[in-house]
Design an enzyme around this catalytic site. Structure first.
Site, PDB file in Angstrom:
ATOM      1  N   LYS A  32      62.783  81.721  -4.928  1.00 36.92           N
ATOM      2  CA  LYS A  32      62.179  82.724  -3.956  1.00 36.92           C
ATOM      3  C   LYS A  32      60.691  83.879  -4.860  1.00 36.92           C
ATOM      4  O   LYS A  32      61.156  84.240  -5.400  1.00 36.92           O
ATOM      5  CB  LYS A  32      63.345  83.395  -3.979  1.00 36.92           C
ATOM      6  CG  LYS A  32      63.538  84.234  -2.325  1.00 36.92           C
ATOM      7  CD  LYS A  32      63.522  85.064  -1.528  1.00 36.92           C
ATOM      8  CE  LYS A  32      64.056  86.482  -2.156  1.00 36.92           C
ATOM      9  NZ  LYS A  32      63.226  87.831  -1.746  1.00 36.92           N
ATOM     10  N   ASP A  59      59.578  84.682   1.245  1.00 39.97           N
ATOM     11  CA  ASP A  59      60.506  85.421   1.722  1.00 39.97           C
ATOM     12  C   ASP A  59      59.151  86.788   1.773  1.00 39.97           C
ATOM     13  O   ASP A  59      59.401  87.910   1.549  1.00 39.97           O
ATOM     14  CB  ASP A  59      61.614  85.618   0.752  1.00 39.97           C
ATOM     15  CG  ASP A  59      62.122  86.719   1.304  1.00 39.97           C
ATOM     16  OD1 ASP A  59      62.029  86.938   2.775  1.00 39.97           O
ATOM     17  OD2 ASP A  59      62.647  87.758   1.052  1.00 39.97           O
ATOM     18  N   LYS A  61      59.040  87.847   5.270  1.00 42.58           N
ATOM     19  CA  LYS A  61      59.432  88.063   6.732  1.00 42.58           C
ATOM     20  C   LYS A  61      59.007  89.402   7.797  1.00 42.58           C
ATOM     21  O   LYS A  61      58.623  90.091   7.841  1.00 42.58           O
ATOM     22  CB  LYS A  61      60.583  90.167   5.749  1.00 42.58           C
ATOM     23  CG  LYS A  61      61.741  89.393   5.150  1.00 42.58           C
ATOM     24  CD  LYS A  61      62.614  89.805   5.075  1.00 42.58           C
ATOM     25  CE  LYS A  61      64.024  89.962   4.352  1.00 42.58           C
ATOM     26  NZ  LYS A  61      63.239  90.077   2.690  1.00 42.58           N
ATOM     27  N   ASP A  64      55.226  90.510  14.145  1.00 44.80           N
ATOM     28  CA  ASP A  64      54.471  90.420  14.411  1.00 44.80           C
ATOM     29  C   ASP A  64      54.111  90.437  16.066  1.00 44.80           C
ATOM     30  O   ASP A  64      55.044  89.283  16.678  1.00 44.80           O
ATOM     31  CB  ASP A  64      52.894  90.233  13.525  1.00 44.80           C
ATOM     32  CG  ASP A  64      51.768  91.761  13.799  1.00 44.80           C
ATOM     33  OD1 ASP A  64      52.199  91.596  14.602  1.00 44.80           O
ATOM     34  OD2 ASP A  64      51.785  91.507  12.618  1.00 44.80           O
ATOM     35  N   THR A 123      70.398  94.176   5.703  1.00 42.60           N
ATOM     36  CA  THR A 123      71.716  94.362   5.047  1.00 42.60           C
ATOM     37  C   THR A 123      71.719  95.740   4.020  1.00 42.60           C
ATOM     38  O   THR A 123      72.620  97.158   4.238  1.00 42.60           O
ATOM     39  CB  THR A 123      72.384  94.222   3.596  1.00 42.60           C
ATOM     40  OG1 THR A 123      71.041  93.478   2.607  1.00 42.60           O
ATOM     41  CG2 THR A 123      72.877  92.242   3.568  1.00 42.60           C
ATOM     42  N   ARG A 214      68.869  89.506  -9.559  1.00 37.64           N
ATOM     43  CA  ARG A 214      69.234  90.397 -11.114  1.00 37.64           C
ATOM     44  C   ARG A 214      70.407  88.717 -12.107  1.00 37.64           C
ATOM     45  O   ARG A 214      70.650  89.115 -13.041  1.00 37.64           O
ATOM     46  CB  ARG A 214      69.510  91.299 -10.727  1.00 37.64           C
ATOM     47  CG  ARG A 214      68.189  92.110 -10.356  1.00 37.64           C
ATOM     48  CD  ARG A 214      68.911  93.642  -9.764  1.00 37.64           C
ATOM     49  NE  ARG A 214      68.861  93.128  -8.667  1.00 37.64           N
ATOM     50  CZ  ARG A 214      69.521  94.352  -7.475  1.00 37.64           C
ATOM     51  NH1 ARG A 214      69.409  95.426  -8.344  1.00 37.64           N
ATOM     52  NH2 ARG A 214      69.670  93.767  -6.158  1.00 37.64           N
TER      53      ARG A 214
END
Ligand code: C5P
Length: 233
Positions: A32, A59, A61, A64, A123, A214
């Site tokens: 990603k 990614d 996002k 528009d 989230t 991570r």
């Protein structure tokens, strides 16, 4: 089964991203590339990772007007990515334009159509954030509403939190792909991910793909960490 692990290349430079990708490639299914790396290294990093033969999830996002999102999606298809994200809160017209652009550009350039994934409620948002911007404050209800709108607008996949997988599986057609971040093995130090599942739990709940940052890139041995996660599935 194909390898469902998408390793997030959340590092600030192209050199670090390529070194990490090379190290862990045999143990993951895709990489990603998010805003940090893309803004620093540009589309060239997408080409360089694709040149290694790996699949890429871009990614960024997009959110528009439909015409602008359609053009951004077309540019992503020309970079030959396998997945990309848009915000479902951009509305049905924006989502339809994105999906249509992905399909048209792919057929014009002789590529496979990438999976256009809809992001529902971030989230980091809670009832207060939703109320503040004038939305349905029940996070679960808002997620379901946007997920259904996305599917009706032609999207074939969604990004969701691990704790939303089971409820979304109950209301969505079974062929919708669910991609989930917020994966923790329990071995890592605590960080800002609060609502997590283990890789195995997320797959059992119905995830199609796991986005893992991570727990892999910050591990002492990223390759071994990725292999261990794969075995746990
Ligand atoms: O390091 P960690 O495993 O938390 O990385 C998760 C990745 O998924 C990051 O790239 C993060 O930006 C992304 N993500 C997330 N939560 C979301 C959406 C995306 O953690 N709701």
């Amino acid at each position: 089964m194909q390898n469902p692990i998408i390793a997030a290349l959340d590092v600030p430079t192209a050199e670090q991203a390529l070194a990490l990708a090379q190290q862990i490639a045999p143990a993951v299914g895709a990489f990603k590339i998010g805003k940090e790396l893309f803004v620093a290294a540009g589309p060239d990093i997408v080409r360089r990772v694709r040149d290694t033969g790996a699949s890429v999830f871009l990614d960024l996002k997009f959110h528009d007007i439909p015409n602008t999102v359609a053009k951004a999606v077309a540019s992503a298809v020309r970079l030959n990515v396998q997945m990309l994200t848009i915000h479902t809160s951009g509305g049905s017209e924006m989502m339809r334009a994105a999906e249509q652009s992905a399909q048209q550009t792919a057929s014009q350039t002789g590529r496979n159509t990438p999976l256009v994934l809809g992001v529902t409620v971030l989230t980091s948002h809670d009832a207060n954030t939703l109320a503040e911007i004038g939305c349905e404050p029940n996070v679960g209800k808002q997620v379901e509403r946007l997920a259904q709108l996305a599917v009706h607008s032609g999207l074939r996949g969604l990004v969701c939190s691990p704790l939303e997988i089971a409820s979304l599986r109950q209301i969505l057609p079974p062929d919708i792909q669910l991609v989930t971040p917020g994966i923790r093995t329990g071995a890592e130090k605590s960080d800002d991910q609060k609502r997590t599942l283990t890789p195995r739990e997320a797959m059992q709940a119905g995830a199609s793909w796991l986005v893992i940052g991570r727990p892999i890139y910050a591990a002492e041995n990223p390759r071994a960490a990725a292999e261990k996660i794969l075995e746990s599935l």
